[in-house]
Structures are given as C-alpha cells and as structure tokens.
Design an enzyme around this catalytic site. Sequence first.
Site, PDB file in Angstrom:
ATOM      1  CG  ASP A  41      -5.109   8.337  -3.871  1.00  0.00           C
ATOM      2  OD1 ASP A  41      -5.524   7.461  -4.596  1.00  0.00           O
ATOM      3  OD2 ASP A  41      -4.055   8.954  -4.400  1.00  0.00           O
ATOM      4  CG  HIS A  42      -4.374   3.851  -4.399  1.00  0.00           C
ATOM      5  ND1 HIS A  42      -3.922   4.849  -5.072  1.00  0.00           N
ATOM      6  CD2 HIS A  42      -3.040   3.028  -3.719  1.00  0.00           C
ATOM      7  CE1 HIS A  42      -2.676   4.821  -5.110  1.00  0.00           C
ATOM      8  NE2 HIS A  42      -2.254   3.779  -4.459  1.00  0.00           N
ATOM      9  N   GLY A  43      -6.162   2.755  -0.818  1.00  0.00           N
ATOM     10  CA  GLY A  43      -5.273   2.245   0.434  1.00  0.00           C
ATOM     11  C   GLY A  43      -5.290   2.968   1.662  1.00  0.00           C
TER      12      GLY A  43
END
Length: 212
Positions: free
Chosen positions: A139-141
């Site tokens: 997922d993001h980050g």
Amino acid sequence: MDKPVIILGAKGIAHPALEIFNSNEVVVYGFLDEDESLHGTELNVVPVLGNPEDDGYLKLIGKKCEAFVAVDDNQYRQFLVKLLNERRKVQPINAVHKTAYISTDAVIGHGNFINARVNIGAASEVGSHGIFHSGAILDHGVKVADFAQIGAGAVINSGVSIGKGAFIGSGVTVVSGVKIGENARVGAGSVVISDVEDDATVFGNPAAPIKQ
C-alpha cells in the site's frame, strides 16, 4: 532495453524471471549457475552456459549484456550482487512483469524481481535486490529495505517498514504502521499487528514469536 540479459542462477525464480523478460521482449542470452550438472542444459530453449564466477562469461556483462540475479538464497544473492559490483562495476537490472503496477510516485532501486500482479503504491520506497512474488500488495508509503522477500498474495498495509533481508511469507497481512526488523521472518498466512524485532521469527494470527 537494447542489450540482452544474462541471468545468474538457473533454479528457483530463474524460470519466472525468464518469463518476465520474454513478456517484455527482452532477449535472455543465457543462464549462469554454480551447479555443474546444469551446464549445457536448457531452460525453455535458453542455455545454461557455465558458472557465475567464470570470467569468460562475466566479461560479457556491462558492455554487451545486462545482468539479473535470480537466486532465492539471500546470502548467495548478496554474494553475486557484490561480485557484479566489484568485478564488472554494474548493478543488476530490475525484472518487472508487465502486469505489475508501480505507482509513478514510488521509488525502486536495482535488481528487484517483481512478478505478475504485484502492486506498489504511491510514495512507497523499495530498495534493491528484493523479491516480490505474484500478487503481493504494498500500500502507499511502504518502505522496503534491500534484499527483502515478500511472498505471493501478501498484503503490506500503509506506512509499514520492512528491514534488510526480511522474509514475509505467502498470504501474510501486515497492518498499517508496523515495523519488521532486519532478517526477520514472518510465517505464511500470519497477521502481523505489532513490530517484529531484528532476526525474530513470528507466526500466527496474531503473529507471535517462535522460540528458536
């Protein structure tokens, strides 16, 4: 890519790596493997030429060919990367399946194996020489250090940090914000809800340490 590729390693992820390069219309010149019984054989019509430490073949890498390290074993993978860095002054290229999705806002290093349907989200940072099996989701980050391995179908939620050499098994879920330490191992199917220390092995739902 104009240059053909020599793949170091002819077992494990070597076959899917060949498929990845074929799917991207990149020519694979041949394989190099330390197992002498494989020398002179073929993998999907591509020859196993000889040993990775043979200068006769290594000298092709750099000017005439690119290199990719297709070895599952982390220590030997690191040895071969160092060999290429020191003797040929090159970094292995990435093998990215054409069905993988890498956000335009993500950053990835060199020599990663990224198989079919892998998803790397926005603002993620992936180091070098990692192995990402089919359907893994970052997922993001998410931050992944060098030489980490993420199993098929694993879901790494936002803001997770994965240390150098860590192993995440197939079907693992790591919840947001968790830190996985260096060389840590997470057993297949586990759900990780808290940080995992360096060199620890955890398993289960919720994942708990396994005593060595």
